[in-house]
Design an enzyme around this catalytic site. Sequence first.
Site, PDB file in Angstrom:
ATOM      1  N   ALA A  26       0.906  -1.156  -0.005  1.00 37.47           N
ATOM      2  CA  ALA A  26       0.136  -0.091   0.125  1.00 37.47           C
ATOM      3  C   ALA A  26       0.864   1.301  -0.056  1.00 37.47           C
ATOM      4  O   ALA A  26       0.588   2.182  -0.610  1.00 37.47           O
ATOM      5  CB  ALA A  26      -0.975  -0.086   1.080  1.00 37.47           C
ATOM      6  N   LYS A  28       3.886   1.540  -1.329  1.00 38.42           N
ATOM      7  CA  LYS A  28       4.473   1.853  -2.624  1.00 38.42           C
ATOM      8  C   LYS A  28       3.501   2.353  -3.607  1.00 38.42           C
ATOM      9  O   LYS A  28       3.677   3.431  -4.197  1.00 38.42           O
ATOM     10  CB  LYS A  28       5.142   0.551  -3.166  1.00 38.42           C
ATOM     11  N   ASP A  84      11.106  -3.699  -6.963  1.00 35.93           N
ATOM     12  CA  ASP A  84      11.701  -4.584  -5.719  1.00 35.93           C
ATOM     13  C   ASP A  84      12.745  -3.524  -5.193  1.00 35.93           C
ATOM     14  O   ASP A  84      13.655  -2.947  -5.565  1.00 35.93           O
ATOM     15  CB  ASP A  84      12.334  -5.714  -6.248  1.00 35.93           C
ATOM     16  N   PHE A 169       6.292   4.713   5.097  1.00 39.89           N
ATOM     17  CA  PHE A 169       5.932   3.302   5.503  1.00 39.89           C
ATOM     18  C   PHE A 169       7.290   2.319   5.729  1.00 39.89           C
ATOM     19  O   PHE A 169       8.494   3.274   5.782  1.00 39.89           O
ATOM     20  CB  PHE A 169       5.206   2.407   4.406  1.00 39.89           C
ATOM     21  N   TYR A 171      10.238   0.970   6.923  1.00 48.97           N
ATOM     22  CA  TYR A 171      11.640   1.411   7.743  1.00 48.97           C
ATOM     23  C   TYR A 171      11.788   2.850   7.808  1.00 48.97           C
ATOM     24  O   TYR A 171      12.696   3.246   8.503  1.00 48.97           O
ATOM     25  CB  TYR A 171      12.828   0.754   7.177  1.00 48.97           C
ATOM     26  N   ARG A 198      12.989   5.464  -4.847  1.00 50.21           N
ATOM     27  CA  ARG A 198      11.758   5.122  -5.855  1.00 50.21           C
ATOM     28  C   ARG A 198      11.473   6.498  -6.836  1.00 50.21           C
ATOM     29  O   ARG A 198      11.322   6.392  -7.830  1.00 50.21           O
ATOM     30  CB  ARG A 198      10.677   4.804  -4.783  1.00 50.21           C
TER      31      ARG A 198
HETATM   32  O1  ITT Z   1       6.684  -7.049  -3.459  1.00 49.21           O
HETATM   33  P1  ITT Z   1       5.635  -5.994  -3.615  1.00 49.21           P
HETATM   34  O2  ITT Z   1       4.256  -6.245  -3.575  1.00 49.21           O
HETATM   35  O3  ITT Z   1       5.746  -4.750  -4.386  1.00 49.21           O
HETATM   36  O4  ITT Z   1       5.564  -5.453  -1.881  1.00 49.21           O
HETATM   37  P2  ITT Z   1       6.691  -5.786  -0.904  1.00 49.21           P
HETATM   38  O5  ITT Z   1       6.459  -4.925   0.499  1.00 49.21           O
HETATM   39  O6  ITT Z   1       6.685  -7.190  -0.584  1.00 49.21           O
HETATM   40  O7  ITT Z   1       7.884  -4.990  -1.545  1.00 49.21           O
HETATM   41  P3  ITT Z   1       9.532  -5.631  -1.691  1.00 49.21           P
HETATM   42  O8  ITT Z   1       9.276  -7.325  -1.950  1.00 49.21           O
HETATM   43  O9  ITT Z   1      10.129  -4.791  -2.792  1.00 49.21           O
HETATM   44  O10 ITT Z   1      10.265  -5.504  -0.337  1.00 49.21           O
HETATM   45  C1  ITT Z   1      10.471  -4.183   0.230  1.00 49.21           C
HETATM   46  C2  ITT Z   1      10.682  -3.812   1.501  1.00 49.21           C
HETATM   47  O11 ITT Z   1      11.613  -2.750   1.589  1.00 49.21           O
HETATM   48  C3  ITT Z   1      11.474  -1.811   2.524  1.00 49.21           C
HETATM   49  N1  ITT Z   1      11.199  -0.546   1.714  1.00 49.21           N
HETATM   50  C4  ITT Z   1      11.388  -0.409   0.517  1.00 49.21           C
HETATM   51  N2  ITT Z   1      11.286   0.821   0.120  1.00 49.21           N
HETATM   52  C5  ITT Z   1      10.852   1.497   1.273  1.00 49.21           C
HETATM   53  C6  ITT Z   1      10.560   2.900   1.456  1.00 49.21           C
HETATM   54  O12 ITT Z   1      10.563   3.697   0.463  1.00 49.21           O
HETATM   55  N3  ITT Z   1      10.502   3.306   2.807  1.00 49.21           N
HETATM   56  C7  ITT Z   1      10.544   2.284   3.845  1.00 49.21           C
HETATM   57  N4  ITT Z   1      10.739   0.995   3.570  1.00 49.21           N
HETATM   58  C8  ITT Z   1      11.073   0.813   2.351  1.00 49.21           C
HETATM   59  C9  ITT Z   1       9.774  -2.328   3.329  1.00 49.21           C
HETATM   60  O13 ITT Z   1       9.833  -2.981   4.382  1.00 49.21           O
HETATM   61  C10 ITT Z   1       9.085  -3.066   2.044  1.00 49.21           C
HETATM   62  O14 ITT Z   1       8.185  -3.910   2.354  1.00 49.21           O
HETATM   63 MG    MG Z   2       7.598  -8.293  -2.201  1.00 48.15          MG
END
Ligand code: ITT
Ligand code: MG
Length: 215
Positions: A26, A28, A84, A169, A171, A198
């Site tokens: 959510a 992202k 990712d 969201f 970290y 991002r």
């Molecule tokens: O795979 P999708 O469905 O996109 O959702 P996910 O949450 O599983 O996403 P990832 O596999 O890419 O894992 C990325 C994790 O890294 C962290 N993360 C990535 N970008 C972040 C951000 O901008 N701020 C805070 N934490 C972030 C956060 O814990 C995410 O859950």
């Molecule tokens: Mg994921």
Amino acid sequence: MALPNGDRRGNAVSVTHALVLASGNAGKLREFGQLLKSLGLSVRPQAEFGVDDVEETGLTFVENALLKAREASRVSGLPALADDSGLEVDALQGQPGIYSARYAGEPKSDARNNAKLLEALADVPREERSARYWCVLVYLRHADDPVPIIVQRSWEGEILEQPRGEGGFGYDPLFWLPEQGRSVAELAAEEKNRLSHRGRALEALVATLDEERQR
Ligand SMILES: O=P(O)(O)OP(=O)(O)OP(=O)(O)OC[C@H]1O[C@@H](n2cnc3c(O)ncnc32)[C@H](O)[C@@H]1O
Ligand SMILES: [Mg+2]
């Protein structure tokens, strides 16, 4: 190759964009929504097409982003954009890295991930708490696209000893930006989007798509 239905300046953007966003996160989805809107683009989350989360079996962000984009494009029949991303902490030899979402196990929980990170760094002094976010974006024109567009950007910071702020969201409450004197969770959404791994990766991706269209 044109972005369907319009361009980044919003010219001739019609109806809904025929592009699927291959993420179930959510936070992202919110950020991509804001970023793409400011570029005159809109996309549809994979949930609208009934795409389930794929197993992220890759050993790199690139592999996992490809798996996500390919599945979303296959199911929806549309071009797909996947992200990712994760957090690389130097004192933890790069962990949690590609396992950032599930660092504290399943089901995924930002609160438990943050607690585990604080615990892992409990004895690490401030000057050794350097870290960076990574974001890898993959754009597939179709599910079998042999030349995906791949962009990666990082964002440097430090891991705090306690959370600060309510925004963002994952970290973000623990990710300190020395140059800003704030955590990411203390930034306004627009600020995060302008500075983040991002936001900058998406800007580069859109520029690449623009170039391709003008060829
Ligand atoms: O795979 P999708 O469905 O996109 O959702 P996910 O949450 O599983 O996403 P990832 O596999 O890419 O894992 C990325 C994790 O890294 C962290 N993360 C990535 N970008 C972040 C951000 O901008 N701020 C805070 N934490 C972030 C956060 O814990 C995410 O859950
Ligand atoms: Mg994921």
